[in-house]
Design a protein around this motif. Structure first.
Motif, PDB file in Angstrom:
ATOM      1  N   GLY A 205       0.747  -1.077  -0.088  1.00 21.71           N
ATOM      2  CA  GLY A 205      -0.034  -0.119  -0.003  1.00 21.71           C
ATOM      3  C   GLY A 205       0.920   1.186   0.023  1.00 21.71           C
ATOM      4  N   VAL A 206       0.643   2.162  -0.864  1.00 22.05           N
ATOM      5  CA  VAL A 206       1.542   3.508  -0.982  1.00 22.05           C
ATOM      6  C   VAL A 206       0.594   4.543  -1.525  1.00 22.05           C
ATOM      7  N   GLU A 207       0.609   5.677  -1.108  1.00 24.44           N
ATOM      8  CA  GLU A 207      -0.077   6.920  -1.486  1.00 24.44           C
ATOM      9  C   GLU A 207       0.670   7.452  -2.598  1.00 24.44           C
ATOM     10  N   PRO A 208      -0.163   7.626  -3.827  1.00 26.42           N
ATOM     11  CA  PRO A 208       0.544   8.341  -5.075  1.00 26.42           C
ATOM     12  C   PRO A 208       0.764   9.692  -4.814  1.00 26.42           C
ATOM     13  N   THR A 209       1.956  10.340  -3.767  1.00 19.41           N
ATOM     14  CA  THR A 209       2.121  11.536  -3.418  1.00 19.41           C
ATOM     15  C   THR A 209       3.872  11.924  -3.634  1.00 19.41           C
ATOM     16  N   LEU A 210       3.881  13.001  -3.656  1.00 15.48           N
ATOM     17  CA  LEU A 210       5.325  13.730  -3.691  1.00 15.48           C
ATOM     18  C   LEU A 210       6.178  13.250  -2.559  1.00 15.48           C
ATOM     19  N   PRO A 397       2.038  23.540   0.032  1.00 14.34           N
ATOM     20  CA  PRO A 397       0.972  22.970   0.284  1.00 14.34           C
ATOM     21  C   PRO A 397      -0.119  22.568  -1.156  1.00 14.34           C
ATOM     22  N   GLU A 398      -0.195  23.990  -1.837  1.00 17.13           N
ATOM     23  CA  GLU A 398      -0.797  23.935  -3.088  1.00 17.13           C
ATOM     24  C   GLU A 398      -0.055  22.891  -4.048  1.00 17.13           C
ATOM     25  N   ILE A 399       1.233  22.893  -4.042  1.00 14.49           N
ATOM     26  CA  ILE A 399       2.007  22.438  -5.046  1.00 14.49           C
ATOM     27  C   ILE A 399       1.758  20.845  -4.818  1.00 14.49           C
ATOM     28  N   GLU A 400       1.526  20.397  -3.625  1.00 13.16           N
ATOM     29  CA  GLU A 400       1.374  19.032  -3.260  1.00 13.16           C
ATOM     30  C   GLU A 400       0.064  18.615  -3.725  1.00 13.16           C
ATOM     31  N   ASP A 401      -1.000  19.458  -3.498  1.00 10.94           N
ATOM     32  CA  ASP A 401      -2.297  19.069  -3.778  1.00 10.94           C
ATOM     33  C   ASP A 401      -2.462  18.831  -5.373  1.00 10.94           C
ATOM     34  N   VAL A 402      -1.633  19.777  -6.070  1.00 12.67           N
ATOM     35  CA  VAL A 402      -1.779  19.609  -7.573  1.00 12.67           C
ATOM     36  C   VAL A 402      -0.989  18.223  -8.138  1.00 12.67           C
ATOM     37  N   ALA A 403       0.199  18.098  -7.462  1.00 12.80           N
ATOM     38  CA  ALA A 403       0.731  17.093  -7.875  1.00 12.80           C
ATOM     39  C   ALA A 403       0.139  15.811  -7.572  1.00 12.80           C
ATOM     40  N   GLY A 405      -3.177  14.757  -7.472  1.00 19.33           N
ATOM     41  CA  GLY A 405      -4.114  14.327  -8.544  1.00 19.33           C
ATOM     42  C   GLY A 405      -3.502  14.091  -9.744  1.00 19.33           C
ATOM     43  N   ILE A 406      -2.307  14.479 -10.078  1.00 16.97           N
ATOM     44  CA  ILE A 406      -1.503  14.180 -11.364  1.00 16.97           C
ATOM     45  C   ILE A 406      -0.886  12.634 -11.047  1.00 16.97           C
ATOM     46  N   LEU A 407      -0.276  12.640 -10.106  1.00 18.58           N
ATOM     47  CA  LEU A 407       0.224  11.242  -9.654  1.00 18.58           C
ATOM     48  C   LEU A 407      -0.987  10.137  -9.423  1.00 18.58           C
ATOM     49  N   GLU A 408      -1.931  10.438  -9.004  1.00 18.37           N
ATOM     50  CA  GLU A 408      -3.153   9.429  -8.886  1.00 18.37           C
ATOM     51  C   GLU A 408      -3.496   9.097 -10.262  1.00 18.37           C
ATOM     52  N   ASN A 409      -3.549   9.936 -11.255  1.00 24.48           N
ATOM     53  CA  ASN A 409      -3.965   9.367 -12.538  1.00 24.48           C
ATOM     54  C   ASN A 409      -2.988   8.641 -13.294  1.00 24.48           C
ATOM     55  N   ALA A 410      -1.622   8.953 -12.824  1.00 23.51           N
ATOM     56  CA  ALA A 410      -0.346   8.104 -13.368  1.00 23.51           C
ATOM     57  C   ALA A 410      -0.470   6.632 -12.793  1.00 23.51           C
ATOM     58  N   LEU A 411      -0.569   6.703 -11.553  1.00 26.29           N
ATOM     59  CA  LEU A 411      -0.475   5.246 -10.726  1.00 26.29           C
ATOM     60  C   LEU A 411      -1.884   4.511 -11.223  1.00 26.29           C
ATOM     61  N   TYR A 412      -3.122   5.019 -11.367  1.00 23.72           N
ATOM     62  CA  TYR A 412      -4.386   4.275 -11.478  1.00 23.72           C
ATOM     63  C   TYR A 412      -4.855   4.248 -12.767  1.00 23.72           C
ATOM     64  N   ARG A 413      -4.438   5.117 -13.489  1.00 22.29           N
ATOM     65  CA  ARG A 413      -5.234   5.128 -14.933  1.00 22.29           C
ATOM     66  C   ARG A 413      -3.993   4.935 -16.054  1.00 22.29           C
ATOM     67  N   GLY A 414      -2.794   5.017 -15.565  1.00 18.03           N
ATOM     68  CA  GLY A 414      -1.477   4.755 -16.671  1.00 18.03           C
ATOM     69  C   GLY A 414      -1.552   5.858 -17.313  1.00 18.03           C
ATOM     70  N   ARG A 422       4.898  16.763 -17.914  1.00 16.12           N
ATOM     71  CA  ARG A 422       4.405  17.721 -18.580  1.00 16.12           C
ATOM     72  C   ARG A 422       3.634  18.490 -17.832  1.00 16.12           C
ATOM     73  N   GLN A 423       2.717  17.778 -17.128  1.00 13.88           N
ATOM     74  CA  GLN A 423       1.352  18.372 -16.359  1.00 13.88           C
ATOM     75  C   GLN A 423       2.034  18.752 -14.892  1.00 13.88           C
ATOM     76  N   LEU A 424       3.013  17.854 -14.505  1.00  9.18           N
ATOM     77  CA  LEU A 424       3.684  18.264 -13.342  1.00  9.18           C
ATOM     78  C   LEU A 424       4.376  19.717 -13.416  1.00  9.18           C
ATOM     79  N   ASP A 425       4.994  19.788 -14.411  1.00 12.01           N
ATOM     80  CA  ASP A 425       5.625  21.193 -14.737  1.00 12.01           C
ATOM     81  C   ASP A 425       4.947  22.407 -14.952  1.00 12.01           C
ATOM     82  N   GLU A 426       3.848  22.035 -15.999  1.00  9.24           N
ATOM     83  CA  GLU A 426       3.040  23.146 -16.382  1.00  9.24           C
ATOM     84  C   GLU A 426       1.962  23.889 -15.364  1.00  9.24           C
ATOM     85  N   GLN A 427       1.465  22.837 -14.636  1.00  9.33           N
ATOM     86  CA  GLN A 427       0.472  23.083 -13.682  1.00  9.33           C
ATOM     87  C   GLN A 427       1.157  23.695 -12.306  1.00  9.33           C
ATOM     88  N   THR A 428       2.288  23.543 -12.062  1.00  7.14           N
ATOM     89  CA  THR A 428       2.704  23.891 -10.689  1.00  7.14           C
ATOM     90  C   THR A 428       3.664  25.099 -10.965  1.00  7.14           C
TER      91      THR A 428
END
Length: 438
Positions: A205-210, A397-403, A405-414, A422-428
């Motif tokens: 078990g692991v959280e998709p977080t920074l 805190p805002e940076i972590e929140d945005v990241a 969401g992106i990491l969740e999609n990467a882990l679970y949606r592929g 690119r999303q991590l860079d552009e959105q943060t």
């Protein structure tokens, strides 16, 4: 007579200013915290002990439902002019309040204290709560990321328990061997796509977080940002950070060793581990209070595996911070002294909640109690020299929140790795640009 009248008037004025404290009416200290029920009980124990030690001094525990609720309450109360006197907050989140001068510097009080000396605390945590050269908060713990594992399950399947020096590949191999269906057979890779219909126990078990990805990047010798003190962007586009991110998000769709997002929504990882449906969990010391209620199996902790050639940990530390708008600063300081002093540190350590920031207490039976799980608590102390921390800029805190969401999609949606980076860079980047550095 005029002099006496003037003196009395001055005393009345002082008594009415800012809720001044008197010996007749000792101020009540309002302490804002959050946590699981077992964590909150640990703070109740501390508050009760302080009341006895301080001849009935009063501390009112204000319990937020979660970290987001705590930050909302704190922000609202500060804006409204009625903040709590003390709040407990992780170093990753206090910068937004420090940047607004909402936290009271403690240097002058520390210089006069006979109870708390910064030299007695781990420097990794005191430095994490320094802002523009001033000590703003008193850190209560020096936790780091560890691997919690079900010893009973390991023994049942004849799998060797993790030891110091194990690697990321060892973690994947072990998690794969422990991902099983209801019949006890191993479920491999994409076979796990059936979710709970096929998998009864997941290996990891692991959280998709920074804060879960960062130690892998550091272990490989990489960086997650371009400048740790005044960051302007993420650096996942460069190896080895890119490789670490790739292998992290492969845990779900490539290896199938972690639960799906739907399963995590239905049952979080801590609950899944407690219920015996998760063999290993990456987490900090804070879950220990909850896991000590487990009766159905034995569990322990192991160090983080090495992704690269060096051991790397990430700091998990909370501190008591005094609000600059407190109307009971002297009383608040007395409580903070007790909480961070040797007696307060022993009390909270005995509950399992923390790895004490006080070096002597962390090496004592109050923390290294062989009669209480985890038996291998030394893992947390061994990790201290390897600990690093993420930036504490005001917008982190805002940076972590945005990241997240992106990491969740990467882990679970592929999502494609290039798109993720690119999303991590552009959105943060715009959020980094607004940040105030300590």
């Amino acid at each position: 007579m005029r002099k006496l009248t003037a003196m009395l008037a001055a005393l009345v004025l002082l008594a009415g200013c800012g809720g001044a404290e008197t010996t007749d009416t000792p101020a009540t200290v309002r302490l804002l915290v959050f946590g699981a029920p077992e964590e909150l009980q640990a703070y109740r124990t501390l508050v009760d002990a302080y009341a006895k030690a301080a001849n009935g001094a009063r501390v009112e525990l204000v319990e937020a439902s979660d970290r987001a609720d705590l930050i909302t309450r704190l922000s609202t109360s500060i804006a409204g002019g009625s903040p709590p006197d003390v709040f407990l907050m992780n170093y990753r989140f206090y910068g937004q309040f420090a940047a607004k001068n909402a936290v009271e510097p403690l240097d002058d009080r520390l210089a006069k204290s006979t109870v708390v000396k910064l030299a007695d605390l781990y420097p990794q945590v005191t430095e994490a709560f320094q802002w523009q050269g001033r000590q703003l908060c008193l850190p209560q713990n020096v936790s780091s990321l560890a691997v919690y594992y079900n010893r009973t399950m390991f023994a049942k399947h004849g799998i060797a328990e993790p030891k110091a020096g194990w690697t990321w590949n060892d973690l994947i191999t072990t998690a794969t061997a422990l991902t099983r269906n209801a019949s006890g057979a191993i479920v491999r890779g994409t076979e796990a796509e059936g979710g709970s219909a096929k998998v009864a126990v997941y290996g990891l078990g692991v959280e998709p977080t920074l804060i879960r990805v960062a130690p892998l990047v550091w272990s490989a010798g990489g960086q997650i940002v371009d400048d740790e003190r005044e960051p302007t962007r993420f650096t996942f586009d460069a190896a080895p950070a890119r490789d670490a991110l790739r292998d992290f998000v492969a845990l779900r769709l490539a290896y199938g060793v972690v639960p799906t997002d739907e399963e995590v929504e239905a049952e979080d990882d801590e609950t899944r581990f407690s219920n015996g449906r998760l063999a290993m969990l990456l987490s900090s010391r804070r879950v220990t209070t909850t896991f000590r209620t487990i009766k159905d199996f034995e569990w322990d902790v192991a160090p983080m595996p090495m992704y690269g050639k060096q051991q790397a940990g990430i700091l998990h530390s909370d501190a008591y911070c005094m609000t600059s708008g407190s109307k009971a600063k002297d009383a608040a300081w007395r409580f903070m002294e007790y909480a961070i002093g040797p007696e307060g540190q022993r009390i909270i350590a005995a509950t399992g909640r923390t790895v004490p920031s006080n070096m002597a207490v962390s090496r004592s039976p109050a923390f290294l109690d062989p009669a209480q799980p985890p038996r291998n608590a030394q893992v947390f102390l061994d990790a201290v020299p390897t600990i690093r921390r993420v930036p504490t800029i005001s917008t982190w805190p805002e940076i972590e929140d945005v990241a997240e969401g992106i990491l969740e999609n990467a882990l679970y949606r592929g999502d494609r790795l290039d798109d993720v980076i690119r999303q991590l860079d552009e959105q943060t980047r715009p959020i980094f640009a607004r940040g105030v550095a300590p």
